[in-house]
Enzyme design. Structure first.
Site, short mmCIF file in Angstrom:
data_model
loop_
_atom_site.label_atom_id
_atom_site.label_comp_id
_atom_site.label_asym_id
_atom_site.label_seq_id
_atom_site.Cartn_x
_atom_site.Cartn_y
_atom_site.Cartn_z
N LYS A 61 79.38 16.17 16.43
CA LYS A 61 79.94 14.70 16.12
C LYS A 61 79.67 14.21 14.94
O LYS A 61 78.58 14.40 14.11
CB LYS A 61 79.20 13.72 17.15
CG LYS A 61 79.90 13.90 18.69
CD LYS A 61 79.44 12.77 19.59
CE LYS A 61 80.56 12.79 20.76
NZ LYS A 61 80.05 11.65 21.64
N GLU A 87 74.53 9.54 16.67
CA GLU A 87 75.79 10.10 17.24
C GLU A 87 75.86 11.41 17.71
O GLU A 87 76.38 11.81 18.73
CB GLU A 87 77.11 10.05 16.25
CG GLU A 87 77.36 8.70 15.71
CD GLU A 87 78.03 7.77 16.99
OE1 GLU A 87 78.58 8.15 17.98
OE2 GLU A 87 77.34 6.54 17.05
N GLU A 135 75.29 16.50 21.08
CA GLU A 135 76.58 17.24 20.44
C GLU A 135 76.43 17.07 19.17
O GLU A 135 76.67 16.15 18.27
CB GLU A 135 77.53 16.48 20.97
CG GLU A 135 77.78 16.38 22.61
CD GLU A 135 78.97 15.57 23.00
OE1 GLU A 135 80.23 16.10 23.07
OE2 GLU A 135 78.76 14.51 23.44
N GLU A 161 80.54 4.88 30.14
CA GLU A 161 79.63 5.31 29.29
C GLU A 161 78.55 4.36 29.06
O GLU A 161 78.87 2.98 28.82
CB GLU A 161 80.22 5.57 27.93
CG GLU A 161 81.02 6.97 28.07
CD GLU A 161 81.74 6.98 26.32
OE1 GLU A 161 81.07 6.48 25.55
OE2 GLU A 161 82.43 7.95 26.28
#
Length: 532
Positions: free
Chosen positions: A321, A327, A318, A264
């Protein structure tokens, strides 16, 4: 004769070892699904193929996703969530059943190449470190029974917090509290020739220590270098420093030969008021420069020329999250499929990218000419498609989507201004149709590019009228026309890397194969002739 044969043989081996250095690094993408209203796995597979990405990391073994990537040739890293570690570690039968139900029915049609067991377990609140190795061992046993233990690698991804110290890189070491967990796991990796997986985020280092870390250093844009006082190695970016810290920490534990894979790395496009560096421009700059660095200048100061495989985080924003605003905003695409910023995954674009001159919301351009060559109402191999506004949508919804297309979407909407070819009819429906289609075509013409929150539709009839010409993406037998002024957005042409069937990595592989055939084959023929 024997000495001559040995000399020729070892010359061949040396050439082969040299050619092995030509293997290029790989860029992949992380496909997280912790969000509402994401495109279907089939649509996501279509998008990833359109982007010419060959490596994908997912965080479970979802059957629908595995099916969607069948026969694509895309290599998948699947994951075992932390919540499943206990079951995988306790009983071999649990793993055998999982493999039988989730992997074997889809392999090798779906190209599963690795399994990441657990996600940053040292940072997990339930402290599942003791479960990781037993789970990995049980998965290895199950794969061995199926004859796949040499084809599917097993590892576990970690955060940089696994280090007790990361700078200077040569002084890096793993946290003592994790050593009892790490040593046997690293031995497992060596035994099975699996990589050590690490998630690297220069963004966090900058965010949490902005007074000590320059933004340019984190974004690969620094004009100065940081010196490791112990080795004299010079670092022009934080990514290399973090990666070398891992290399040095592994060496300190006498694990020098383990390959490191960055599972990542990325940069958020939006954050809370205090997260001022979380912007689309910075995200585009970081990811673009990371790709160019990995593909064009592989290795680090401590390991020059070393192959580095990197997975960009992440494909989608997303929204489910937890945590700070950033985030939920690491994606290159919104959940509806529209791009947050247009990233050139090939790393071949020569246009400089930095926060001051980056362009968000558009497709990469092969150049910066003021005139863009496009195909207007032309033909091509396969069906021609356009994207227009839905007549069923409300004016409010259309206006909102139109504002986005002409703003963050970076569509040149001058053609729908007064006295311009597409101003009449002066309705939101008509203007939105022109803007939607321009965005759709310049983004590649995928169904995902015609989302706009459900207020648009794809059609197969050219909506052009009078002097108002609707763009269509270039096609091999289409009629190219140049429009100056009305269309100035960045268009991906036929010879663009995104449209090409081969990437720069593939070109390197083909070159290596070509050299191998032309050099090694005669080499071994001579060796064999001496045997006679």
């Amino acid at each position: 004769m024997s000495k001559r044969l040995k000399l020729i043989f070892w010359t061949c081996v040396s050439i082969l070892a040299f050619l092995e250095l030509g293997v290029a690094s790989n860029i992949g993408i992380c496909y997280g699904r912790n969000a509402d209203n994401l495109p279907s796995p089939n649509k996501v597979s279509e998008l990833i193929q359109h982007l010419n990405i060959k490596f994908v990391r997912m965080y479970d073994a979802n059957i629908d996703v595995l099916k969607a990537f069948a026969n694509t040739g895309i290599e998948l890293m699947i994951g075992v969530p932390n919540a499943d570690l206990l079951a995988f570690a306790q009983f071999q039968s649990n793993v055998d059943t999982w493999l039988r139900n989730n992997i074997l029915p889809y392999y090798p049609t779906t190209k599963i190449t690795s399994i990441s067991v657990g996600l940053e377990v040292t940072e997990a609140p339930d402290n599942a470190t003791g479960l990781v190795l037993p789970a990995m061992q049980n998965i290895h046993t199950a794969l061995k029974k199926a004859g796949l233990d040499k084809k599917i690698k097993i590892s576990s991804s970690h955060s940089l917090a696994i280090l007790s110290r990361s700078f200077p890189p040569s002084s890096a070491s793993f946290s003592k509290k994790h050593l009892t967990f790490l040593k046997p796991m690293l031995e497992f990796l060596v035994e099975n020739e699996s990589p050590f997986m690490i998630d690297l985020y220069p963004y966090y280092a900058y965010r949490d220590s902005a007074e000590k870390v320059q933004l340019e250093y984190a974004l690969f844009e620094s004009s100065s270098q940081v010196v490791d006082p112990a080795t004299g190695l010079l670092y022009s970016n934080m990514f290399d420093a973090q990666l070398d810290a891992i290399y040095f920490a592994l060496t300190a534990m006498n694990f020098k030969t383990i390959k490191v894979m960055v599972t990542e790395s990325g940069w958020p496009s939006k954050g809370s008021p205090k997260e001022t560096a979380a912007t689309p421009d910075n995200a585009l700059a970081y990811n673009t420069n990371l790709i160019r660095h990995v593909i064009g200048d592989p290795g680090t100061p401590a390991k020059p020329g070393e192959e580095i495989d990197v997975y960009l985080f992440s494909l989608f924003n997303e929204n489910r999250k937890p945590g700070m605003e950033s985030e939920r905003n690491w994606g290159m695409f919104y959940a509806n499929g529209t791009s947050v910023y247009a990233l050139d995954f090939t790393g071949e674009s020569t246009v400089p990218v930095s926060p001051s001159n980056s362009t968000t919301g558009v497709s990469p351009s092969p150049g910066d000419n003021s005139n863009s060559t496009v195909t207007i109402g032309g033909g091509g191999v396969g069906a021609k498609r356009w994207c227009i506004a839905s007549s069923q949508a409300s004016v409010t919804e259309l206006q909102s989507a139109l504002d986005w297309a002409c703003g963050p979407g970076n569509v040149d909407c001058s053609a729908v201004q007064p006295n311009q070819p597409c101003f009449e009819p002066d309705t939101v429906l008509s203007h939105a149709s022109y803007a939607f289609n321009t965005y759709y075509q310049q983004s590649g013409g995928s169904s995902l590019d015609c989302s706009f929150g459900g207020v648009s539709v794809e059609i197969d009839k050219d909506p052009s009228y009078g002097n108002c010409l609707y763009m269509i993406a270039p096609a091999t037998d289409g009629m190219n026309r140049t429009m100056a002024g009305n269309i100035t957005g960045n268009i991906t042409a036929i010879d663009s890397p995104l449209a090409s069937p081969s990437t720069s990595n593939e070109g390197v592989r083909q070159m290596v194969v070509s050299v191998a055939v032309s050099v090694l084959l005669p080499c071994f023929v001579v060796s064999l002739s001496l045997l006679w």
